[in-house]
Enzyme design. Structure first.
Site, PDB file in Angstrom:
ATOM      1  N   ASP A  88       0.874  -1.185   0.000  1.00 18.96           N
ATOM      2  CA  ASP A  88       0.000   0.000   0.000  1.00 18.96           C
ATOM      3  C   ASP A  88       0.906   1.229   0.000  1.00 18.96           C
ATOM      4  O   ASP A  88       1.888   1.272   0.753  1.00 18.96           O
ATOM      5  CB  ASP A  88      -0.857   0.036   1.268  1.00 18.96           C
ATOM      6  CG  ASP A  88      -1.878  -1.094   1.346  1.00 18.96           C
ATOM      7  OD1 ASP A  88      -1.730  -2.078   0.605  1.00 18.96           O
ATOM      8  OD2 ASP A  88      -2.817  -0.988   2.165  1.00 18.96           O
TER       9      ASP A  88
ATOM     10  N   LYS B 132      -7.979   2.954  -1.545  1.00 23.20           N
ATOM     11  CA  LYS B 132      -8.258   2.957  -0.104  1.00 23.20           C
ATOM     12  C   LYS B 132      -8.326   4.415   0.322  1.00 23.20           C
ATOM     13  O   LYS B 132      -7.556   5.243  -0.175  1.00 23.20           O
ATOM     14  CB  LYS B 132      -7.100   2.196   0.533  1.00 23.20           C
ATOM     15  CG  LYS B 132      -6.935   2.228   2.001  1.00 23.20           C
ATOM     16  CD  LYS B 132      -5.830   1.211   2.365  1.00 23.20           C
ATOM     17  CE  LYS B 132      -5.189   1.525   3.684  1.00 23.20           C
ATOM     18  NZ  LYS B 132      -4.104   0.597   4.037  1.00 23.20           N
TER      19      LYS B 132
ATOM     20  N   LYS C  45     -10.530  -0.970  -0.645  1.00 24.53           N
ATOM     21  CA  LYS C  45     -10.063  -1.379   0.692  1.00 24.53           C
ATOM     22  C   LYS C  45     -10.331  -0.216   1.638  1.00 24.53           C
ATOM     23  O   LYS C  45     -10.230   0.946   1.233  1.00 24.53           O
ATOM     24  CB  LYS C  45      -8.564  -1.709   0.656  1.00 24.53           C
ATOM     25  CG  LYS C  45      -7.998  -2.098   2.023  1.00 24.53           C
ATOM     26  CD  LYS C  45      -6.518  -2.455   1.977  1.00 24.53           C
ATOM     27  CE  LYS C  45      -5.978  -2.668   3.388  1.00 24.53           C
ATOM     28  NZ  LYS C  45      -4.537  -2.951   3.432  1.00 24.53           N
TER      29      LYS C  45
HETATM   30  O1  G3H Z   1      -4.377  -0.700   7.814  1.00 26.00           O
HETATM   31  C1  G3H Z   1      -4.305   0.374   8.389  1.00 26.00           C
HETATM   32  C2  G3H Z   1      -4.118   0.536   9.829  1.00 26.00           C
HETATM   33  O2  G3H Z   1      -3.687  -0.646  10.370  1.00 26.00           O
HETATM   34  C3  G3H Z   1      -5.337   0.937  10.552  1.00 26.00           C
HETATM   35  O3  G3H Z   1      -5.117   0.734  11.917  1.00 26.00           O
HETATM   36  P1  G3H Z   1      -6.332   0.798  12.954  1.00 26.00           P
HETATM   37  O4  G3H Z   1      -7.186  -0.374  12.664  1.00 26.00           O
HETATM   38  O5  G3H Z   1      -5.681   0.705  14.299  1.00 26.00           O
HETATM   39  O6  G3H Z   1      -6.994   2.111  12.727  1.00 26.00           O
END
Ligand code: G3H
Length: 234
Positions: free
Chosen positions: A97, A162, A193
């Site tokens: 990403d 995303k 995503k």
């Molecule tokens: O994939 C992106 C991040 O891991 C989002 O983290 P989070 O679920 O703690 O907001």
């Protein structure tokens, strides 16, 4: 792909379980990877530093090795990004990403913004890896710019769009509005995503109803277990 939210296996397959914190230890990464295998998550999203370790630990499993490029800032030059991309591929990454540079779009340098994305997609696909653009809507502020960012990434051929990494300005919590905006401005095979404080099954289901097909979250096990994930994970 439709997910049956009563089936833990299907839910897990739509989750990329993420921990890209810089204080994650080797033992912590291994635990994260083992959890991905145990739950059957789609991918382990880990920092570039740990990609080769992940490749070894996940060998022979169905869990993909996912990582990031020029994250969380988007400040590297294209040359730097491409060198990092090739290094990630050499380490064994399956997909990554990356954030296109929001300042270029905000400042009217749309062609430079698009060129970066096109070139990253071209090299990624030539190397056989999937690429997701994190459009960092929190920086873009208006729906008009969010749509432009989405269209540019889609037209460049990214595999996934995303709305945010979950880290950027104003980008901490995913919204149905932003997911809908993404979904309305792409066509298959490009897909949506979503990331950013998706920490319950209910939240994930509502974002999928709005058009998401994959989630990046630090709350993967909590979601599948029907618990409430850590709201302050980062
Ligand atoms: O994939 C992106 C991040 O891991 C989002 O983290 P989070 O679920 O703690 O907001």
């Amino acid at each position: 792909m439709t997910v049956d939210f009563t089936d833990p296996k299907q839910v897990a397959k739509a989750i990329q379980y993420t921990n890209v914190n810089p204080d994650l230890t080797r033992a912590g990464v291994v635990r994260h990877l083992e959890t991905c295998v145990e739950y059957g998550f789609d991918a382990a999203m880990i920092a570039p530093y740990w990609v080769s370790l992940a490749k070894d630990v996940l060998a022979g499993t169905e869990v993909r090795v996912a990582s990031t490029l020029n994250f969380p800032m988007a400040n590297d030059t294209l040359t730097m990004r491409l060198a990092a991309l090739r290094a990630l591929v050499a380490e064994g990454v399956d997909e990554f990403d990356f954030p296109p540079h929001p300042g270029l779009l905000l400042g009217g340098d749309e062609e430079l913004y698009a060129q970066d994305v096109r070139e990253i997609v071209r090299v990624a696909h030539a190397e056989g890896v999937r690429v997701k653009a994190m459009l960092e809507f929190g920086f873009l502020e208006t729906d008009e710019l969010k749509v432009r960012a989405t269209r540019i990434a889609y037209e460049a051929g990214v595999d996934w769009v995303k709305q945010s990494s979950g880290w950027g300005k104003g980008g901490l919590a995913a919204t149905e509005h932003d997911v809908r905006l993404l979904a309305q401005n792409i066509e298959p095979p490009c897909r949506v995503k979503v990331s950013g404080k998706v920490n319950t099954l209910e939240k994930m289901a509502s974002l999928f109803a709005a058009g998401a097909e994959l989630v990046g979250t630090s709350s993967g096990p909590a979601i599948v277990d029907g618990l409430v994930g850590d709201p302050d994970a980062y």
